[in-house]
Motif scaffolding. Structure first.
Motif, PDB file in Angstrom:
ATOM      1  N   TYR A  31       0.874  -1.149  -0.073  1.00 49.54           N
ATOM      2  CA  TYR A  31       0.108   0.224   0.152  1.00 49.54           C
ATOM      3  C   TYR A  31       0.751   1.200  -0.075  1.00 49.54           C
ATOM      4  CZ  TYR A  31      -3.988  -2.987   1.372  1.00 49.54           C
ATOM      5  OH  TYR A  31      -4.993  -3.959   1.291  1.00 49.54           O
ATOM      6  N   LEU A  32       1.926   1.336   0.603  1.00 53.98           N
ATOM      7  CA  LEU A  32       2.723   2.488   0.747  1.00 53.98           C
ATOM      8  C   LEU A  32       3.594   2.961  -0.596  1.00 53.98           C
ATOM      9  CD1 LEU A  32       4.389   2.079   4.205  1.00 53.98           C
ATOM     10  CD2 LEU A  32       2.211   3.039   3.771  1.00 53.98           C
ATOM     11  N   SER A  33       3.440   4.169  -0.725  1.00 56.93           N
ATOM     12  CA  SER A  33       4.083   4.677  -1.866  1.00 56.93           C
ATOM     13  C   SER A  33       4.543   6.404  -1.475  1.00 56.93           C
ATOM     14  CB  SER A  33       3.109   4.807  -3.024  1.00 56.93           C
ATOM     15  OG  SER A  33       2.183   5.843  -2.796  1.00 56.93           O
ATOM     16  N   GLY A  34       5.155   6.761  -2.634  1.00 51.90           N
ATOM     17  CA  GLY A  34       5.812   8.214  -2.427  1.00 51.90           C
ATOM     18  C   GLY A  34       7.337   8.244  -2.474  1.00 51.90           C
ATOM     19  N   ILE A 341     -10.785  -3.612   5.924  1.00 54.49           N
ATOM     20  CA  ILE A 341     -10.184  -2.360   6.590  1.00 54.49           C
ATOM     21  C   ILE A 341      -8.930  -1.657   6.070  1.00 54.49           C
ATOM     22  CG2 ILE A 341      -9.259  -1.202   8.792  1.00 54.49           C
ATOM     23  CD1 ILE A 341     -10.515  -3.821  10.091  1.00 54.49           C
ATOM     24  N   ALA A 342      -7.966  -2.366   5.597  1.00 51.97           N
ATOM     25  CA  ALA A 342      -6.949  -1.472   5.039  1.00 51.97           C
ATOM     26  C   ALA A 342      -6.984  -1.035   3.636  1.00 51.97           C
ATOM     27  CB  ALA A 342      -5.842  -2.739   4.886  1.00 51.97           C
ATOM     28  N   ALA A 343      -7.663  -1.716   2.715  1.00 47.07           N
ATOM     29  CA  ALA A 343      -7.847  -1.218   1.525  1.00 47.07           C
ATOM     30  C   ALA A 343      -8.601   0.181   1.386  1.00 47.07           C
ATOM     31  CB  ALA A 343      -8.519  -2.239   0.651  1.00 47.07           C
ATOM     32  N   PRO A 344      -9.473   0.437   1.957  1.00 47.84           N
ATOM     33  CA  PRO A 344     -10.032   2.077   1.941  1.00 47.84           C
ATOM     34  C   PRO A 344      -9.335   2.803   2.816  1.00 47.84           C
ATOM     35  CG  PRO A 344     -11.537   0.624   3.216  1.00 47.84           C
ATOM     36  CD  PRO A 344     -10.706  -0.453   2.603  1.00 47.84           C
ATOM     37  N   LEU A 345      -8.572   2.255   3.750  1.00 50.51           N
ATOM     38  CA  LEU A 345      -7.488   3.394   4.502  1.00 50.51           C
ATOM     39  C   LEU A 345      -6.646   3.772   3.633  1.00 50.51           C
ATOM     40  CD1 LEU A 345      -7.233   1.832   8.211  1.00 50.51           C
ATOM     41  CD2 LEU A 345      -8.513   3.724   7.480  1.00 50.51           C
ATOM     42  N   TYR A 346      -5.846   2.845   2.868  1.00 52.57           N
ATOM     43  CA  TYR A 346      -4.494   3.271   2.261  1.00 52.57           C
ATOM     44  C   TYR A 346      -4.724   3.789   0.774  1.00 52.57           C
ATOM     45  CZ  TYR A 346      -1.727   1.181   5.910  1.00 52.57           C
ATOM     46  OH  TYR A 346      -1.245   0.816   7.061  1.00 52.57           O
ATOM     47  N   SER A 347      -5.817   3.224   0.071  1.00 49.70           N
ATOM     48  CA  SER A 347      -6.097   3.295  -1.463  1.00 49.70           C
ATOM     49  C   SER A 347      -6.436   4.814  -1.775  1.00 49.70           C
ATOM     50  CB  SER A 347      -7.121   2.458  -1.706  1.00 49.70           C
ATOM     51  OG  SER A 347      -6.759   1.250  -1.674  1.00 49.70           O
ATOM     52  N   ALA A 348      -6.175   5.230  -2.935  1.00 50.49           N
ATOM     53  CA  ALA A 348      -6.655   6.823  -3.264  1.00 50.49           C
ATOM     54  C   ALA A 348      -8.207   6.773  -3.349  1.00 50.49           C
ATOM     55  CB  ALA A 348      -6.058   6.818  -4.735  1.00 50.49           C
ATOM     56  N   TRP A 349      -8.972   5.831  -3.676  1.00 47.21           N
ATOM     57  CA  TRP A 349     -10.274   5.871  -3.556  1.00 47.21           C
ATOM     58  C   TRP A 349     -10.864   6.094  -2.293  1.00 47.21           C
ATOM     59  CZ3 TRP A 349     -12.438   1.864  -1.172  1.00 47.21           C
ATOM     60  CH2 TRP A 349     -11.912   0.557  -1.177  1.00 47.21           C
ATOM     61  N   LEU A 351      -9.259   6.570   1.841  1.00 46.93           N
ATOM     62  CA  LEU A 351      -8.608   7.895   2.586  1.00 46.93           C
ATOM     63  C   LEU A 351      -7.235   8.299   1.950  1.00 46.93           C
ATOM     64  CD1 LEU A 351      -9.331   7.024   6.348  1.00 46.93           C
ATOM     65  CD2 LEU A 351     -10.687   8.671   4.684  1.00 46.93           C
ATOM     66  N   GLY A 352      -6.788   7.313   1.264  1.00 48.84           N
ATOM     67  CA  GLY A 352      -5.381   7.816   0.412  1.00 48.84           C
ATOM     68  C   GLY A 352      -4.143   7.705   1.420  1.00 48.84           C
ATOM     69  N   LEU A 353      -4.231   7.263   2.311  1.00 52.79           N
ATOM     70  CA  LEU A 353      -3.063   7.170   3.505  1.00 52.79           C
ATOM     71  C   LEU A 353      -1.856   6.202   2.996  1.00 52.79           C
ATOM     72  CD1 LEU A 353      -4.653   6.207   6.828  1.00 52.79           C
ATOM     73  CD2 LEU A 353      -4.381   8.489   5.829  1.00 52.79           C
ATOM     74  N   GLY A 354      -1.947   5.595   1.822  1.00 53.77           N
ATOM     75  CA  GLY A 354      -0.859   4.907   1.243  1.00 53.77           C
ATOM     76  C   GLY A 354       0.197   6.038   0.836  1.00 53.77           C
ATOM     77  N   GLY A 355      -0.187   6.968   0.204  1.00 51.78           N
ATOM     78  CA  GLY A 355       0.782   7.926  -0.135  1.00 51.78           C
ATOM     79  C   GLY A 355       1.121   8.886   0.741  1.00 51.78           C
ATOM     80  N   THR A 356       0.747   8.993   2.042  1.00 52.18           N
ATOM     81  CA  THR A 356       1.047  10.014   2.959  1.00 52.18           C
ATOM     82  C   THR A 356       1.743   9.425   4.308  1.00 52.18           C
ATOM     83  OG1 THR A 356      -1.141   9.800   4.018  1.00 52.18           O
ATOM     84  CG2 THR A 356      -0.768  11.371   2.071  1.00 52.18           C
ATOM     85  N   VAL A 357       1.513   8.394   4.877  1.00 51.60           N
ATOM     86  CA  VAL A 357       2.335   7.661   5.969  1.00 51.60           C
ATOM     87  C   VAL A 357       3.228   6.962   5.635  1.00 51.60           C
ATOM     88  CG1 VAL A 357      -0.064   7.582   6.945  1.00 51.60           C
ATOM     89  CG2 VAL A 357       0.797   5.697   5.958  1.00 51.60           C
TER      90      VAL A 357
END
Length: 399
Positions: A31-34, A341-349, A351-357
């Protein structure tokens, strides 16, 4: 007369519950990117706490608890075959029943992979489970040899783990399904990834044969159940398996602790002589460290399974293992719930947390997800109910 079901064993169930913690932490790399990637497909970071989280995960989690989950899947298949055999069922019937169970798991895994998480492991377990069903009745030596075949896959996985930060384009810096702006687009991305996974699974996932076959072999000889016979061997395995696991993980973890040892693609040569990005020496050294990390992880998985079996035989520690065992009994539901739980937390569609945390925050989130599934498991255990997906599996794939 119907034979009553045998009671569940606390040790393997507790080990399965612990494996779920490792899985939810390990899956954060999906999930993590950036930033660019370094070894073990981790994000390059200069943030101390993120780096510390990555190092701890490399030593205690990565390539350790996922093989444990696979080992226990193979063990479970072996136990089901043995119980069917002990009931007097004929071999063809047992084989058909176990194949049906694997096909149900395949369907659940494919749905999970399509709807939530393209890195699903259940469908891969089910595919190799179809083969394992044919091998379990054979001489135990056959299972041992099968586990050796899987080492070839472990070597390949380890090489990619070690060299993942060297070559630009080896893997995409982000997973398309995670950065897709809408759920519909992410669904299309997962469908493509899942189709490719099905086509390549016999080769790409062949490393699964090692823990799967070892687990089935353990079931054949009652290694985790007959403690009166195997206790000395379980103690040795618990000690030396865990020692090998930690020592084998430290070199690659050290690379994570000092990121400059792996220069970003296109950068100037790094701290080690001849280790510029793309240099042959860098690839060989890091590839071998990755292989060491991968192979010793299987030893660690076996050590954890042995340790849990020993602890479950002691009254005091058996009570402490009960919550973990409850989670292990609903492992399929808990595994899918992690993605829910994780997919909607991290995905851009979402909360998009994957690109920020970073890794540290993601680890805390993972721990929270695991604790939620643990609470659910304890609640279901107290009310005497199974997990939803365990009920589906029992109804459609009952052995």
């Amino acid at each position: 007369m119907t034979t009553p079901p045998a009671p569940r064993l606390i040790g393997p169930d507790a080990a399965r519950g612990l494996a779920l913690l490792g899985i939810v932490i390990a899956n954060t790399v999906h999930y993590l990117s950036g930033s660019d990637q370094t070894v073990l497909f981790k994000q390059r970071t200069t943030v101390p706490w993120d780096r510390a989280a990555d190092v701890l995960a490399a030593v205690l989690v990565d390539n350790r608890l996922l093989p444990l989950f696979a080992l226990l899947f193979g063990w479970g298949l072996g136990v089901l075959w043995r119980r069917s055999h002990d009931r007097g069922d004929r071999a063809p019937l047992t084989r058909l029943l176990l194949w049906r169970r694997c096909l149900v798991l395949l369907g659940i895994g494919l749905l999970h992979g399509l709807l939530l998480f393209s890195g699903d492991i259940v469908h891969a377990y089910a595919l190799f489970g179809l083969l394992l069903v044919l091998l379990i009745p054979r001489h135990p030596v056959v299972l041992g040899l099968t586990s050796l075949v899987g080492v070839l896959g472990l070597v390949a996985w380890g090489w990619f783990d070690g060299t993942s930060g060297l070559v630009s384009g080896l893997v995409p810096p982000v997973v398309p399904e995670v950065v897709a702006p809408t759920y519909g687009q992410s669904l299309l991305q997962r469908g493509q990834a899942l189709g490719w996974s099905l086509l390549t699974a016999p080769l790409a996932d062949i490393g699964l044969l090692t823990p799967l076959a070892l687990g089935a072999l353990a079931a054949r000889v009652r290694f985790l159940e007959d403690l009166a016979r195997w206790r000395p061997w379980l103690r040795r395995l618990a000690l030396w398996g865990l020692v090998a696991s930690v020592l084998g993980a430290l070199p690659l973890a050290a690379i994570l602790a000092v990121p400059s040892l792996v220069p970003a693609p296109g950068a100037a040569p790094g701290a080690m002589p001849g280790t510029g990005a793309g240099s042959p020496l860098a690839e060989i050294v890091l590839g071998l460290l990755g292989v060491l990390h991968q192979v010793t992880g299987v030893a660690g998985a076996a050590g954890i399974a042995a340790l849990c079996a020993l602890l479950a035989d002691r009254p005091a520690s058996r009570r402490a293992l009960q919550p973990l065992a409850a989670l292990g009994r609903i492992s399929l539901t808990a595994y899918v719930a992690q993605s829910l739980i994780a997919a909607p937390l991290y995905s851009a569609w979402g909360l998009g947390l994957g690109g920020t945390v970073g890794s540290a925050t993601a680890t805390v989130i993972s721990l929270g997800i695991w604790l939620l599934t643990l609470a659910l498991a304890v609640l279901l255990a107290r009310t005497g109910r199974r997990g939803p997906l365990e009920m589906v599996l029992r109804r459609l794939g009952r052995v």
